[in-house]
Design an enzyme around this catalytic site. Structure first.
Site, mmCIF file in Angstrom:
data_model
loop_
_atom_site.group_PDB
_atom_site.id
_atom_site.type_symbol
_atom_site.label_atom_id
_atom_site.label_comp_id
_atom_site.label_asym_id
_atom_site.label_seq_id
_atom_site.Cartn_x
_atom_site.Cartn_y
_atom_site.Cartn_z
ATOM 1 N N ARG A 44 0.852 -1.203 0.000
ATOM 2 C CA ARG A 44 0.000 0.000 0.000
ATOM 3 C C ARG A 44 0.882 1.244 0.000
ATOM 4 O O ARG A 44 0.632 2.209 -0.712
ATOM 5 C CB ARG A 44 -0.946 -0.012 1.219
ATOM 6 C CG ARG A 44 -1.980 -1.136 1.154
ATOM 7 C CD ARG A 44 -3.086 -0.962 2.182
ATOM 8 N NE ARG A 44 -2.680 -1.195 3.557
ATOM 9 C CZ ARG A 44 -2.677 -2.391 4.173
ATOM 10 N NH1 ARG A 44 -3.085 -3.467 3.517
ATOM 11 N NH2 ARG A 44 -2.305 -2.504 5.439
ATOM 12 N N LYS A 134 -11.291 15.262 5.373
ATOM 13 C CA LYS A 134 -12.438 14.838 4.558
ATOM 14 C C LYS A 134 -13.420 14.005 5.375
ATOM 15 O O LYS A 134 -13.012 13.208 6.232
ATOM 16 C CB LYS A 134 -11.952 14.008 3.376
ATOM 17 C CG LYS A 134 -13.100 13.473 2.513
ATOM 18 C CD LYS A 134 -12.612 12.529 1.441
ATOM 19 C CE LYS A 134 -13.286 11.189 1.592
ATOM 20 N NZ LYS A 134 -13.028 10.266 0.476
ATOM 21 N N LYS A 217 -17.172 18.917 -1.924
ATOM 22 C CA LYS A 217 -16.816 17.803 -2.829
ATOM 23 C C LYS A 217 -18.099 17.064 -3.205
ATOM 24 O O LYS A 217 -18.495 16.118 -2.533
ATOM 25 C CB LYS A 217 -15.819 16.877 -2.128
ATOM 26 C CG LYS A 217 -15.479 15.627 -2.918
ATOM 27 C CD LYS A 217 -14.205 14.967 -2.414
ATOM 28 C CE LYS A 217 -13.964 13.647 -3.115
ATOM 29 N NZ LYS A 217 -12.634 13.104 -2.906
HETATM 30 P P1 13P Z 1 -13.614 8.612 -6.454
HETATM 31 O O1 13P Z 1 -13.093 9.763 -7.268
HETATM 32 O O2 13P Z 1 -13.004 7.289 -6.795
HETATM 33 O O3 13P Z 1 -15.121 8.593 -6.404
HETATM 34 O O4 13P Z 1 -13.136 8.842 -4.953
HETATM 35 C C1 13P Z 1 -13.255 10.108 -4.414
HETATM 36 C C2 13P Z 1 -13.473 10.007 -2.974
HETATM 37 O O5 13P Z 1 -12.721 10.553 -2.214
HETATM 38 C C3 13P Z 1 -14.630 9.261 -2.492
HETATM 39 O O6 13P Z 1 -14.835 9.539 -1.139
#
Ligand code: 13P
Length: 336
Positions: A44, A134, A217
């Site tokens: 990872r 996030k 987002k």
């Molecule tokens: P994806 O762009 O693969 O949807 O992932 C973004 C993300 O942070 C999802 O929480």
């Protein structure tokens, strides 16, 4: 200009976007096993540090979202992962929710958890170098869903999370993801995403969030993955802009889309069209996971020692996304 606003702008300005590399160990294990690579901490780390030390980090990636495991890892030369990201002038970020669990009261839906002990965890992450965070709320579409309960409960959690994050001097990414699973039309996605965003901002305002110090987002407005009523990229851009103009207060500095299961090209093309038609003051960029990493992961899985080759693939994707974030992408650039 507040310090939080400065952080948000540093991450998003000049066509830069966010690399979402915050897959939980469970999700990363699925991604690695899908390309026949064993999911060890070493593997990872190797894949992720390969991306984080790529050439394109400097001009394309304003921030990287990390997972708890990664923010605490170090490279062979004892450099921490946040130091590696900062080396190319990116800001380290951290996923702080603890995942989406069954929503009691509406068991086919999810509520995101992670508020307990959050303040203490944030203090530790700040010391490790994180400057943004996030939290992802997730909503599914069907006739009955998302329910009012899931819209209220997830908005409340996103707002409580944002308040604690700003108190700890970091920028919260507010991610309410309306999934593309299903056979619904884009019109339905527009209406349901609008209801979700409206409630989120009502709660963020109630919780006294400095809106100039967040990053939204969201999902783009798309027809469901199994819908036979697919719409063009121009329509995606038009409906996405309509939704954001109606529901996002103008204090918000920037919007960084998730890719959500779109292919790399779709996610790039749609972002490009959004920017070509962007008649708002919002910065519109990317915070992609799969749409930045998929090809690089596939290439790397064939020979995990081929760092340069993997970085070439990643650099191309990041460059394409950064062009799209400025409305300067075109399909012929993909083959150059
Ligand atoms: P994806 O762009 O693969 O949807 O992932 C973004 C993300 O942070 C999802 O929480």
């Amino acid at each position: 200009m507040s310090e939080l606003n400065k952080i948000a702008l540093k991450i998003l300005s000049n066509g830069k976007g966010i690399l979402a590399a915050d897959e939980s160990t469970g999700t990363m294990t699925k991604r690695l096993e899908s390309v026949n690579v064993p999911s060890s901490p070493e593997n990872r780390l190797l894949f992720r540090k390969t991306l984080f030390s790529s050439e394109s980090m400097k001009n394309c990636i304003g921030g990287v979202i990390l997972y708890d495991e990664t923010i605490k890892q170090t490279t062979n030369s004892k450099q921490t992962i946040p130091e590696l990201i900062s080396f190319s002038d990116g800001l380290p970020g951290i996923k702080v929710d603890t995942g989406a669990k069954v929503l009691a009261g509406s068991p086919e839906e999810k509520i995101t958890e992670g508020l307990d002990g959050l303040r203490e965890r944030l203090k530790e992450y700040y010391k490790l170098g994180a400057r943004f965070t996030k939290w992802r709320g997730v909503y599914n579409i069907s006739n009955d869903y998302p329910s009012k309960l899931s819209i209220y409960a997830n908005a409340h959690a996103l707002a409580r999370y944002s308040a604690i994050v700003q108190e700890c001097k970091m920028v919260p990414i507010v991610e309410p993801e309306v999934l593309m699973d299903g056979n619904h039309s884009a019109e339905v996605c527009l209406n349901k995403t609008s209801a979700v965003l409206e409630k989120c901002f009502e709660e963020l305002i109630l919780h006294n969030i400095d809106l100039s110090g967040i990053i939204l987002k969201p999902n783009m407005i798309l027809a469901g993955a199994n819908s036979d009523k697919k719409i063009s990229g121009e329509e995606v851009a038009k409906l996405t802009l309509k939704c954001l103009k109606q529901n996002v207060p103008s204090d918000v500095p920037g919007i960084a889309f998730l890719s959500g299961g779109q292919t790399e090209i779709e996610a790039t093309e749609n972002l490009n069209l959004i920017n070509k038609n962007n008649d708002t003051n919002f910065i519109m960029t990317y915070s992609y996971g799969r749409a930045l990493q998929k090809s690089a992961l596939k290439f790397w899985s064939k020979d995990t020692k081929d760092i340069k080759g993997t970085q070439t693939i990643f650099n191309h994707r990041a460059n394409m996304c950064t062009l799209a974030a400025q409305g300067k992408w075109s399909i012929d650039l993909e083959s150059k």
